[in-house]
Design an enzyme around this catalytic site. Structure first.
Site, PDB file in Angstrom:
ATOM      1  N   LYS A 160      62.329  59.425  75.926  1.00  0.00           N
ATOM      2  CA  LYS A 160      60.921  59.037  76.069  1.00  0.00           C
ATOM      3  C   LYS A 160      60.422  59.583  77.405  1.00  0.00           C
ATOM      4  O   LYS A 160      60.084  58.820  78.321  1.00  0.00           O
ATOM      5  CB  LYS A 160      60.793  57.506  76.003  1.00  0.00           C
ATOM      6  CG  LYS A 160      61.077  56.915  74.631  1.00  0.00           C
ATOM      7  CD  LYS A 160      59.895  57.012  73.684  1.00  0.00           C
ATOM      8  CE  LYS A 160      58.803  56.056  74.092  1.00  0.00           C
ATOM      9  NZ  LYS A 160      57.598  56.249  73.221  1.00  0.00           N
ATOM     10  N   ASP A 215      71.978  53.916  63.581  1.00  0.00           N
ATOM     11  CA  ASP A 215      72.006  52.926  62.503  1.00  0.00           C
ATOM     12  C   ASP A 215      70.989  53.277  61.429  1.00  0.00           C
ATOM     13  O   ASP A 215      71.240  53.137  60.228  1.00  0.00           O
ATOM     14  CB  ASP A 215      71.695  51.518  63.040  1.00  0.00           C
ATOM     15  CG  ASP A 215      72.965  50.790  63.441  1.00  0.00           C
ATOM     16  OD1 ASP A 215      73.991  51.470  63.672  1.00  0.00           O
ATOM     17  OD2 ASP A 215      72.944  49.550  63.520  1.00  0.00           O
ATOM     18  N   ASP A 227      71.704  54.007  69.678  1.00  0.00           N
ATOM     19  CA  ASP A 227      72.105  52.803  68.963  1.00  0.00           C
ATOM     20  C   ASP A 227      71.176  52.591  67.754  1.00  0.00           C
ATOM     21  O   ASP A 227      71.616  52.382  66.614  1.00  0.00           O
ATOM     22  CB  ASP A 227      71.998  51.611  69.939  1.00  0.00           C
ATOM     23  CG  ASP A 227      72.772  50.406  69.465  1.00  0.00           C
ATOM     24  OD1 ASP A 227      73.377  50.464  68.387  1.00  0.00           O
ATOM     25  OD2 ASP A 227      72.761  49.390  70.181  1.00  0.00           O
ATOM     26  N   ASP A 230      60.570  57.866  69.571  1.00  0.00           N
ATOM     27  CA  ASP A 230      59.823  57.148  68.533  1.00  0.00           C
ATOM     28  C   ASP A 230      59.351  58.117  67.442  1.00  0.00           C
ATOM     29  O   ASP A 230      59.448  57.818  66.242  1.00  0.00           O
ATOM     30  CB  ASP A 230      58.654  56.345  69.128  1.00  0.00           C
ATOM     31  CG  ASP A 230      57.781  57.171  70.071  1.00  0.00           C
ATOM     32  OD1 ASP A 230      58.210  58.265  70.489  1.00  0.00           O
ATOM     33  OD2 ASP A 230      56.657  56.715  70.375  1.00  0.00           O
ATOM     34  N   TYR A 256      72.562  49.785  78.837  1.00  0.00           N
ATOM     35  CA  TYR A 256      73.554  48.743  78.554  1.00  0.00           C
ATOM     36  C   TYR A 256      74.511  48.529  79.730  1.00  0.00           C
ATOM     37  O   TYR A 256      75.291  47.583  79.736  1.00  0.00           O
ATOM     38  CB  TYR A 256      74.367  49.082  77.298  1.00  0.00           C
ATOM     39  CG  TYR A 256      73.552  49.073  76.020  1.00  0.00           C
ATOM     40  CD1 TYR A 256      72.368  48.355  75.924  1.00  0.00           C
ATOM     41  CD2 TYR A 256      73.959  49.788  74.906  1.00  0.00           C
ATOM     42  CE1 TYR A 256      71.613  48.362  74.770  1.00  0.00           C
ATOM     43  CE2 TYR A 256      73.213  49.795  73.737  1.00  0.00           C
ATOM     44  CZ  TYR A 256      72.039  49.083  73.681  1.00  0.00           C
ATOM     45  OH  TYR A 256      71.284  49.088  72.529  1.00  0.00           O
TER      46      TYR A 256
END
Ligand code: NAD
Length: 368
Positions: free
Chosen positions: A192, A253, A249, A225, A142
């Site tokens: 990852k 959530d 992020d 993942d 970001y």
């Protein structure tokens, strides 16, 4: 010795409504436990824009840098949607996070037994769940450069850059290990590393910090993942999950929704230790200003109350009092007290924001 200091920035919409209940609880600690705070209040978001033409006045920013903890309600609302990006209410919050350098975002996902039916997962998968996601908040994709939309040949290309330095990874890793030591002593780091160099570095640095400084904490690594899959399958296998800004992020959530309503979710954002050894800290509910219910006394104050419980634990070393407050919330829910957002299909009569706060105070009284 001076009392610990708190700056309250209630903000917009339901922010002041839910914060009013936290102020009652701060008053309770003063009157009933002899635990006093120096509390000051100021504006952030749309209300600050209305008064000063900016969502965060420099004086407010300076105060936030000095206090032991900032408690924030929520910012934003449709009235401010037309404003220029640079003065939108959310910019006030982003400025606080950036200038206080709050790099470690703690998002607990805790499922109170009384609300286990609210989850979209089976009750036995979520009942009693108590995990925390530690998300790196000030770096990663970001913020990385280069970024932008460029033209290459005869088409446009959108670019963002995932970039982490060793020191950025190390400091958030320490924050996760410290947290784990206060909990069940387990960290699972997610990245990852199979497809991203930044993930390889992340894994190496987390392992190094662990081996040198926190060998007593159980550390595992997981691809993000696979981590998402495991969070749905059996979330109770985790204690502290450490991850970067982007994956955090998404994962936070997702984990949050394992537990039911947005009105229940607290958060803490922590920075480097100050001269007194306490981390710079901002505590806030995960929800926004909920303009659809603002001013109607319908908002659930529990997310804001639990954010204050996090402040008791992480800024003021009052872990037992934090537990007392969390247990008071648990008791109120077990007694069937519900704001409108917590009403199940069986219905019932919801209580108001302030009645929910009063019920928590009554449960605190009963805990003495
Ligand atoms: P929101 O979180 O404000 O509301 C989403 C839904 O959840 C609404 O239906 C709302 O009524 C409900 N809800 C939220 N908190 C609740 C509570 N405590 N009790 C009961 N119900 C609750 O998100 P949104 O509607 O997408 O955004 C509204 C405004 O808030 C926007 O201006 C947005 O930019 C801002 N926002 C601010 C923050 C923040 O201050 N940290 C976070 C998210 C959104």
């Amino acid at each position: 010795m001076a009392n610990p200091s708190i700056l309250i920035l209630a903000g917009d919409g339901i922010g002041p409504e839910v914060m009013a209940e936290v102020k009652k609880i701060i008053g309770w600690y003063d009157a009933k436990r002899g635990i006093s705070f120096d509390v000051s209040e100021d504006l952030v978001g749309g209300c600050a824009y209305d008064k000063h033409g900016t969502p965060l006045h420099d004086d407010t920013m300076a105060k936030a840098q000095e206090v032991d903890a900032v408690l924030l309600g929520a910012v934003g609302g449709p009235k401010y949607d037309v404003l220029d990006f640079s003065v939108k209410p959310e910019r006030g919050l982003l400025r606080l996070r950036k200038e206080m350098d709050l790099f470690s975002n703690l998002r607990p996902a805790q499922c109170f037994d009384a609300l286990a039916d609210f989850s979209s997962l089976k009750k036995d998968v979520v009942a009693g769940l108590d995990i925390v996601i530690v998300r790196e908040l000030t770096s990663g994709v970001y913020f990385g450069e280069p970024r932008g939309i460029f033209t290459e040949g005869n088409e446009r290309v959108g670019i963002n850059t995932q970039r982490y330095t060793e020191s950025e990874i190390a400091r958030v890793a320490r924050s996760a290990f410290e947290l784990a030591r206060r909990r069940n002593n387990k960290v699972c780091s997610m990245e990852k590393a199979n497809v991203m160099e930044s993930g390889i570095l992340w894994r190496e640095v987390v392992q190094e910090i662990h081996d040198k400084e926190y060998p007593d904490v159980e550390l595992s690594h997981m691809y993000a993942d696979a981590g998402a899959m495991q969070l749905c399958r059996w979330p109770k296998q985790f204690d502290v999950i450490l991850t970067d800004n982007l994956f955090g992020d998404l994962l936070s959530d997702m984990a949050a929704m394992l537990t039911g309503s947005l009105g229940m979710l607290p958060s803490a954002s922590l920075g480097a230790p100050m001269a007194n050894g306490r981390p710079k800290a901002l505590y806030e509910p995960v929800h926004g200003s909920a303009p659809d219910i603002a001013g109607q006394g319908k908002a659930n104050p529990i997310a804001c109350i639990l954010s204050f419980a996090m402040a008791l634990r992480y800024s003021f070393d009052l872990g037992d009092e934090a537990t007392r407050l969390e247990q008071a919330v648990e008791k109120v829910l077990a007694d069937g007290v519900r704001t409108a957002d917590l009403m199940g299909p069986e219905g019932g009569t919801p209580v108001s924001t302030s009645a929910m706060g009063d019920a928590v105070i009554a449960a605190l009284d009963a805990s003495l």
